[in-house]
Design a protein around this motif. Structure first.
Motif, PDB file in Angstrom:
ATOM      1  N   PHE A 201       0.847  -1.196   0.000  1.00 45.42           N
ATOM      2  CA  PHE A 201       0.000   0.000   0.000  1.00 45.42           C
ATOM      3  C   PHE A 201       0.881   1.244   0.000  1.00 45.42           C
ATOM      4  N   ILE A 202       0.422   2.238  -0.733  1.00 45.50           N
ATOM      5  CA  ILE A 202       0.963   3.589  -0.519  1.00 45.50           C
ATOM      6  C   ILE A 202       0.129   4.221   0.583  1.00 45.50           C
ATOM      7  N   VAL A 203       0.776   4.637   1.627  1.00 41.82           N
ATOM      8  CA  VAL A 203       0.067   5.219   2.765  1.00 41.82           C
ATOM      9  C   VAL A 203       0.639   6.605   3.044  1.00 41.82           C
ATOM     10  N   GLY A 204      -0.028   7.298   3.934  1.00 41.77           N
ATOM     11  CA  GLY A 204       0.525   8.576   4.374  1.00 41.77           C
ATOM     12  C   GLY A 204       0.072   9.752   3.531  1.00 41.77           C
ATOM     13  N   SER A 205       0.788  10.841   3.697  1.00 41.83           N
ATOM     14  CA  SER A 205       0.354  12.132   3.162  1.00 41.83           C
ATOM     15  C   SER A 205       0.502  12.231   1.652  1.00 41.83           C
ATOM     16  N   TYR A 206       1.412  11.464   1.065  1.00 39.44           N
ATOM     17  CA  TYR A 206       1.573  11.580  -0.381  1.00 39.44           C
ATOM     18  C   TYR A 206       0.321  11.132  -1.108  1.00 39.44           C
ATOM     19  N   LEU A 207      -0.256  10.038  -0.669  1.00 36.96           N
ATOM     20  CA  LEU A 207      -1.482   9.548  -1.298  1.00 36.96           C
ATOM     21  C   LEU A 207      -2.630  10.518  -1.076  1.00 36.96           C
ATOM     22  N   LEU A 208      -2.727  11.068   0.131  1.00 37.88           N
ATOM     23  CA  LEU A 208      -3.817  11.981   0.453  1.00 37.88           C
ATOM     24  C   LEU A 208      -3.589  13.381  -0.085  1.00 37.88           C
ATOM     25  N   LYS A 209      -2.402  13.631  -0.632  1.00 38.79           N
ATOM     26  CA  LYS A 209      -2.006  14.946  -1.135  1.00 38.79           C
ATOM     27  C   LYS A 209      -2.044  16.014  -0.034  1.00 38.79           C
ATOM     28  N   THR A 210      -1.548  15.605   1.130  1.00 41.97           N
ATOM     29  CA  THR A 210      -1.412  16.541   2.248  1.00 41.97           C
ATOM     30  C   THR A 210       0.060  16.763   2.585  1.00 41.97           C
ATOM     31  N   VAL A 211       0.927  16.572   1.607  1.00 44.88           N
ATOM     32  CA  VAL A 211       2.352  16.791   1.826  1.00 44.88           C
ATOM     33  C   VAL A 211       2.626  18.284   1.914  1.00 44.88           C
ATOM     34  N   ALA A 212       3.409  18.675   2.889  1.00 43.85           N
ATOM     35  CA  ALA A 212       3.895  20.046   3.005  1.00 43.85           C
ATOM     36  C   ALA A 212       5.403  20.018   2.826  1.00 43.85           C
ATOM     37  N   LYS A 213       5.908  20.819   1.925  1.00 45.38           N
ATOM     38  CA  LYS A 213       7.341  20.838   1.679  1.00 45.38           C
ATOM     39  C   LYS A 213       8.091  21.133   2.961  1.00 45.38           C
ATOM     40  N   ASN A 214       9.189  20.425   3.116  1.00 40.74           N
ATOM     41  CA  ASN A 214       9.945  20.499   4.366  1.00 40.74           C
ATOM     42  C   ASN A 214      11.418  20.633   4.035  1.00 40.74           C
ATOM     43  N   PRO A 215      12.166  21.460   4.768  1.00 35.67           N
ATOM     44  CA  PRO A 215      13.612  21.571   4.490  1.00 35.67           C
ATOM     45  C   PRO A 215      14.340  20.244   4.606  1.00 35.67           C
ATOM     46  N   ARG A 216      13.816  19.348   5.430  1.00 36.38           N
ATOM     47  CA  ARG A 216      14.462  18.035   5.592  1.00 36.38           C
ATOM     48  C   ARG A 216      14.026  17.047   4.524  1.00 36.38           C
ATOM     49  N   GLY A 217      13.115  17.454   3.646  1.00 36.95           N
ATOM     50  CA  GLY A 217      12.630  16.565   2.605  1.00 36.95           C
ATOM     51  C   GLY A 217      11.273  15.987   2.951  1.00 36.95           C
ATOM     52  N   SER A 218      10.571  15.524   1.931  1.00 32.73           N
ATOM     53  CA  SER A 218       9.239  14.943   2.103  1.00 32.73           C
ATOM     54  C   SER A 218       9.304  13.455   1.831  1.00 32.73           C
ATOM     55  N   ASN A 219       8.483  12.708   2.554  1.00 34.06           N
ATOM     56  CA  ASN A 219       8.540  11.255   2.460  1.00 34.06           C
ATOM     57  C   ASN A 219       7.318  10.689   1.755  1.00 34.06           C
ATOM     58  N   VAL A 220       7.546   9.591   1.047  1.00 37.43           N
ATOM     59  CA  VAL A 220       6.477   8.760   0.490  1.00 37.43           C
ATOM     60  C   VAL A 220       6.545   7.429   1.214  1.00 37.43           C
ATOM     61  N   ASP A 221       5.480   7.070   1.932  1.00 35.41           N
ATOM     62  CA  ASP A 221       5.481   5.876   2.765  1.00 35.41           C
ATOM     63  C   ASP A 221       4.834   4.714   2.032  1.00 35.41           C
ATOM     64  N   ILE A 222       5.555   3.590   2.008  1.00 32.20           N
ATOM     65  CA  ILE A 222       5.074   2.351   1.396  1.00 32.20           C
ATOM     66  C   ILE A 222       4.938   1.307   2.495  1.00 32.20           C
ATOM     67  N   ALA A 223       3.748   0.761   2.661  1.00 30.88           N
ATOM     68  CA  ALA A 223       3.509  -0.296   3.639  1.00 30.88           C
ATOM     69  C   ALA A 223       3.540  -1.639   2.929  1.00 30.88           C
ATOM     70  N   VAL A 224       4.440  -2.498   3.363  1.00 30.17           N
ATOM     71  CA  VAL A 224       4.533  -3.852   2.804  1.00 30.17           C
ATOM     72  C   VAL A 224       4.046  -4.823   3.877  1.00 30.17           C
ATOM     73  N   GLN A 225       2.984  -5.530   3.567  1.00 34.03           N
ATOM     74  CA  GLN A 225       2.382  -6.417   4.562  1.00 34.03           C
ATOM     75  C   GLN A 225       3.070  -7.765   4.551  1.00 34.03           C
ATOM     76  N   MET A 226       3.650  -8.106   5.681  1.00 30.61           N
ATOM     77  CA  MET A 226       4.341  -9.389   5.808  1.00 30.61           C
ATOM     78  C   MET A 226       3.324 -10.522   5.895  1.00 30.61           C
ATOM     79  N   PRO A 227       3.551 -11.637   5.200  1.00 30.54           N
ATOM     80  CA  PRO A 227       2.597 -12.761   5.229  1.00 30.54           C
ATOM     81  C   PRO A 227       2.439 -13.326   6.636  1.00 30.54           C
TER      82      PRO A 227
END
Length: 1207
Positions: A201-227
């Motif tokens: 799954f793509i989770v977090g603010s990138y999918l929701l388009k609630t990313v705010a630019k940050n001097p430290r950089g912005s993250n795209v979170d990927i959730a990988v579900q372990m079997p």
């Protein structure tokens, strides 16, 4: 007028749509909320593979999800009217007069009602454009995500292996498994294995388009579900789940590294939220310029291993359950049938089940509430500027969004819905901020369930959560505390900042946009009144036991959570905020062992905001001995410091006493002494491992060569009150004294050094000869029509009054000394028996009109200039200075730590030889500004914090464009009596002065800075403030406070000439930071009845300052061609910089402003047969320096000439 398009989530001010196009299913979201499969074929298909649409954004669907679908009537056919056959076409000019649409009217109404001003709304609109991500330009990132999904889908499985075998295989591949502490035992019976994720799954603010630019950089979170097949039933116990999770993450890193040619990324491990039990894999673009190079976009990718919701039975992970056995952490720990609960450990496992369900909740609000998305972005900007989300366990944008969603779904106790989907983004932000500022999280923990109440199960009840967590914000499932890692101190800090922001948002009279969203306030030595820096982990800690380590595997996280609780309990109402912060663990390469707080050299900062009235209390009162439970708790808290005391009211209480000399600067350090004792007693933190920032600058406002008999201003103020009473009670004056106005710095609490009385005769005979500075006061008599109508005659009348006052006061108050002088317009110096000397000048209100008439009548320019100088001196002395002194005195009484900020600022400016260039009154106003308008901080409540903020104000203010408005005319409630915005507008139109500091009365900033300082001085002041703050920040971060004296050492470079003065001829040398008693002569006479010539000279110097007279002569003789610098507080040098425009080679002329010397003739050929010779003159710097030395004969002992760029 063109109708406005409605964007449901792309503008910063939104309204809810009345009609919406049906929203298509989001291909990113697992609609089942990750529940157990129901056996259907569709569910099995979804579990087996991830659709392409999960990583490739389909424009049509996504646009509809984002609310970009237009309402009927809002398409382009509304923007341009279509022609109708058979009817005449309307003229295009009619569009200019088209009536506003309902939407435009609503926008105007909300601008007026919500934002209070058009400017604030425009500022928010522009801010949103700057911080939001343009998703139309993220194609490289999308391609990288697509490639990442392909690589993960094709990863090879790894069969089960032992712990030691699996670790060694990965080590041979260059991967170090990021095991938490303690690591797994080598002989563990459980196995490690790897299978490709069951879901991604793509989770977090990138999918929701609630990313705010940050001097430290912005993250795209990927959730990988372990079997599920990788885990066993009891893997929730003793870190087994976390070990398998770390192994799974390490295998992902190994597989991605092997296929680096397909996706060029660098790999790092990072402890999520500072918790090494939950590492994530960070992918950063390699910058190869390929189609998957997303480095320039400012993004990085994080991989989160997650598990299905019901992998472990939820009741096993309830807050009251134990999942870490004591004998697992320590082999010596006894076995018990009832081990303590491990709520933070349990929540860490449960958090790995909530990423997708929480995403679904937020996605629902994004699609149903038009302003939700922008409100989250606005909140993230606010949080980032205050440092939230940067340190472990702090409040972040995710929690803000979840609470905002909670307010959208629930009602308050009166049944009123706090938020509605129709609210604009600004309304959503403001109401949520108000909720955070005022909500009682202890009495009413937040439960985000459907009905807003806890589950009926006892293990997930309100009491169960409140007992085991400091802060309770339970997610939609009712079983996971989203704020499990947040301490009470962090919540207090959040509410403290929210209250400050709400005051600014509700202040409709002023623009606080910069303080709310643009200014970073995450600098510890500017933000908090006191800060304790714990540099090293204590070797032994009475409270960090084996039991504590079950839930706190890191001693640092334990201290961060527990220290504020102990200190808050002990300090009671002395501190309004106690919190602890530390930097996050740095990311580490995948081939290295995990970083620790100790190996990374991370320090813990215990931060306090004090209560100004209670923090200086000497005695801490406890309970009476009859209350045995409370008394035992008090003694356990304070140990040997606690003792029984009887007080004046007859009560007998447990108490703790911190003795000090009674001065405010010493009483302000009591909290620091309490903190040091408590940290040592309860946490084993010694003084050698801690630096407490509170009183480091106190020594700089003490004159090292002055005997101190007055420890505070109380003695001089009492002497002034007695002197005023004497003047008003004089019998025999023709007119009665009505007002005695204090004008001296020492009488308005702003002198660098506390005024001292005249030394005793015995001390003077011993050779002690300090400079005795008189304290200026202005005397006003009752009105009378018998005053003459001529300035010269008034001056003679004043002289007669001085003589009469001297006769009466020496006669009626025995022991009083009075001296009348004609110098400087005439005055009388009166020294009562208290030992303080008051220099009195009489003010007659008709003098102002007479000065104006005399100036108006004069026609000769030279004489008129002289009269103008006299008029300005009169206005400054009898109008501006009394007004300023009275206001500042009131401010110092209202803000007890303002005098320390002023004194330190003056000392710092003087140490850099700028005290002769910047008026003292201007520095007082600058220091007052940080107390009167402290936003975005709280008002300073310690001696040093006001000084540091004054330096920051000097550094950050745009002196070239803006005037600094200081509202010193305040009413009793502390509000500004006049409109400061009007004052700022008036100052903006004035071009006077290089450093404009204006007040309600001085609306153009000319009272104190009509000629000084120059732009050269202002630029130097700003550069020095910047360097001082940089050095202070380095000292603060390193904990080395010994080098703070460098802040008060001025660089020797940059001066053209330096005149060195004899220290023993400088009466203020005893005030110098470099004071050396050996530089002063020994004056003890061999015979008691004889006074040596040297002693007579020193006696003269106690009432006369030759340095100031010499400096005035230099200004008069060379002021047009040089700028002079001197430290008024004990300086032994006068430096100057030549005026490059005034001192330059030129042709000779009459009235040359500098000593000149002829230069060699310059030949310019105009033809082959004819030449012309022109003689010129150049400044003779050596001769001018020699003349300066001659003027200071006996005072100057050396001259250094360093002329750069003038030869």
């Amino acid at each position: 007028m063109v109708s406005l398009k409605r964007k449901a989530a792309s503008q910063s001010d939104h309204r809810g749509s009345k009609k919406r196009v049906p929203v298509a299913a989001d291909p990113y979201i697992d609609q089942s909320d990750d529940e157990e499969d129901d056996g259907s074929e569709a569910a099995e298909s979804e579990a087996d593979s991830l659709h392409e649409a999960d990583f490739v954004e389909e424009n049509e669907d996504v646009d509809m999800i984002d609310g970009d679908a237009e309402e009927p009537g809002s398409e382009e056919d509304d923007e341009e009217e279509k022609s109708i056959p058979g009817q005449p076409r309307k003229k295009s000019a009619d569009k200019l007069y088209k009536a506003p649409t309902n939407e435009e009217i609503q926008q105007l109404k909300e601008t007026s009602d919500l934002f209070n001003s058009n400017l604030f709304k425009l500022q928010i609109d522009e801010l949103m454009k700057e911080v939001q991500v343009n998703h139309n330009k993220t194609a490289p990132l999308e391609k990288a995500l697509h490639k990442l999904k392909e690589i993960i889908d094709s990863m090879d499985e790894i069969p089960e292996g032992s712990v030691s075998g699996s670790t060694s295989k990965l080590a041979s591949a260059g991967i170090a498994i990021p095991f938490p502490h303690p690591p797994p035992p080598a002989d563990a019976q459980y196995k490690f294995a790897f299978k490709k994720p069951s879901k991604i799954f793509i989770v977090g603010s990138y999918l929701l388009k609630t990313v705010a630019k940050n001097p430290r950089g912005s993250n795209v979170d990927i959730a990988v579900q372990m079997p599920e097949s990788l885990f066993q039933d009891k893997d929730n116990v003793n870190y087994r789940y976390f070990y398998k999770r770390a192994y799974y993450l390490a295998v992902l890193a190994m597989q991605l590294r092997k296929r680096r040619e397909e996706l060029n990324v660098s790999l790092e491990f990072e402890a999520f939220d500072g918790d090494r039990r939950r590492p994530v894999l960070v992918l950063k673009s390699g910058g190869d310029g390929s189609e998957t190079d997303f480095g320039k976009l400012g993004f990085y990718i994080r991989l989160f291993p997650i598990i299905p919701v019901n992998l472990f039975l939820p009741t096993r992970l309830a807050p009251s359950r134990n999942n870490v056995r004591p004998n697992f952490v320590s082999s010596t720990a006894p076995t018990t049938s009832d081990p303590p609960a491990t709520p933070r450990y349990n929540a860490a496992i449960l958090h790995d089940t909530t990423l997708v369900p929480n995403l679904n909740v937020l996605h629902h609000h994004v699609t149903t509430c038009a302003g939700f998305r922008d409100a989250v972005v606005l909140a993230k900007v606010w949080l980032t500027q205050r440092g939230f989300g940067k340190w472990p366990g702090s409040f972040n944008g995710f929690l803000f969004a979840m609470i905002m969603g909670y307010l959208l779904r629930t009602s308050d106790k009166n049944g009123v819905r706090r938020l509605a989907n129709s609210f604009s983004s600004y309304q959503l932000f403001k109401v949520t901020m108000e909720f955070l500022a005022t909500h009682d999280f202890d009495a009413q923990p937040i439960f985000m369930t459907e009905n807003g109440k806890p589950l009926e199960e006892a293990e997930f009840s309100k009491e169960a959560f409140a007992k085991h967590y400091d802060v309770v914000i339970v997610g939609p499932s009712g079983k996971v505390n989203l704020a499990s890692a947040m301490s009470r101190g962090m919540l207090d800090e959040l509410q403290h900042e929210a209250k400050i922001s709400m005051r600014m948002l509700n202040d409709v009279g002023h623009d606080h946009f910069d303080s709310l969203f643009l200014k970073s306030v995450d600098v510890l030595h500017l933000r908090y009144d006191n800060v304790a820096r714990i540099a090293t982990r204590p070797k032994t800690s009475p409270t960090y036991t084996t039991t504590a380590s079950l839930d706190f595997p890191s001693h640092y996280l334990f201290l961060q959570s527990k220290v504020p609780k102990i200190l808050k309990r002990a300090l009671t109402n002395r501190a309004s905020l106690v919190t602890a912060r530390m930097d996050p663990l740095p990311a580490w390469p995948v081939d290295e062992s995990p970083a620790t707080y100790l190996s990374a050299g991370i320090a813990i900062y215990v931060c306090l905001i004090l209560d100004p009235e209670n923090s200086i209390r000497v005695v801490e009162h406890g309970p009476p001995p009859e209350d045995t439970t409370a008394a035992d708790a008090f003694r356990a808290l304070w140990g040997e410091k606690s003792e029984l005391r009887r007080f004046k009211d007859g009560s007998i209480l447990e108490s703790v006493v911190f003795d000090c000399d009674g001065t405010l600067d010493e009483r302000a350090l009591i909290v620091g002494r309490m903190v040091e004792y408590l940290l040592g007693r309860h946490f084993g933190v010694g003084k050698e491992g801690m630096t407490y920032w509170a009183g480091q600058f106190n020594r700089f406002i003490r004159a090292p060569g002055i005997d101190v008999s007055a420890l505070s201003y109380q003695m001089v103020m009492e002497a002034f009150a007695g002197f005023t009473k004497q003047l008003r009670g004089l019998d025999g004056l023709p007119l009665g004294v009505t007002t005695v106005i204090p004008c001296a710095e020492g009488l308005r609490y702003s002198s660098v050094f506390i005024p001292q009385p005249r030394p005793s005769d015995e001390r003077l005979k011993g050779g002690y000869r300090p400079l005795i500075e008189p304290l200026d006061v202005v005397i006003e008599f009752e009105s009378s029509g018998r005053w003459p109508d001529d300035l010269d005659a008034i001056a003679q009348m004043k002289l007669a009054f001085y003589i009469r006052i001297a006769e009466l006061i020496t006669k009626q108050a025995p022991g009083t000394r009075a001296i009348v002088s004609k110098d400087d317009g005439g005055y009388i110096d009166v020294t009562p028996s208290t030992g303080f000397t008051f220099r009195c000048r009489i003010h007659h209100d008709r003098e102002e009109l007479l000065h104006e008439r005399r100036v108006a009548k004069e026609t000769e320019l030279a004489t008129k200039d002289t009269l103008l100088v006299a008029q300005k001196q009169y206005i400054r002395r009898f109008h501006h200075l009394p007004h300023h002194s009275i206001r500042l005195q009131n401010l110092c009484l209202r803000h007890p730590f303002l005098p320390y900020a002023i004194r330190l600022l003056k000392r710092w400016v003087g140490a850099h030889m700028l005290s002769t260039q910047i008026p003292a009154e201007m520095l007082e106003l600058i220091a007052a500004k940080v107390f009167l308008d402290a936003a975005p901080y709280n008002e300073p409540h310690s001696p040093y914090i006001g000084f540091v903020r004054a330096l920051e104000l000097i550094r950050s203010w745009d002196w070239e464009k803006d005037a600094l408005v200081v509202g010193i005319d305040q009413d009793e409630k502390g509000g500004v009596a006049e409109d400061k915005e009007a004052v700022a507008d008036a100052a903006a139109g004035s071009k006077s002065g290089a450093m404009r500091v204006v007040t309600e009365k001085d609306t153009v900033g000319t009272w104190w800075a009509e000629q000084k300082p120059s732009w050269m001085v202002v630029h130097r002041l700003v550069a020095l403030a910047k360097a001082a703050l940089s050095h202070l920040n380095e000292a603060f971060q390193s904990g080395l406070e010994k080098g703070l004296a460098k802040i008060f050492l001025t660089p020797a470079k940059g001066y053209d000439v330096v005149l060195h003065l004899h220290p023993h001829k400088c009466p203020r040398f005893r005030q110098s930071l470099t004071y050396d008693a050996d530089c002063l002569p020994k004056v003890a006479s061999k015979y008691k009845n004889l006074v040596s010539a040297k002693d007579r000279e020193l006696v003269l110097l106690t009432e006369f300052d030759p340095v100031q007279k010499y400096l005035a002569e230099l200004e008069a003789a060379f002021g047009s061609c040089a700028t002079f610098f001197h430290d008024r507080y004990g300086g032994t040098a006068i430096a100057l910089v030549w005026n490059r425009k005034a001192v330059m080679s030129s042709t000779w002329k009459v009235g040359q402003p500098f000593n000149a010397t002829p230069v060699m003739p310059a030949t310019s050929k105009k033809s082959d047969k004819r030449t012309k010779q022109t003689w010129g003159v150049a400044p003779n710097f050596t001769a001018m320096a020699a003349e300066m030395e001659r003027l200071g004969t006996g005072l100057v002992y050396g001259v250094d000439i360093h002329i750069v760029g003038l030869e």
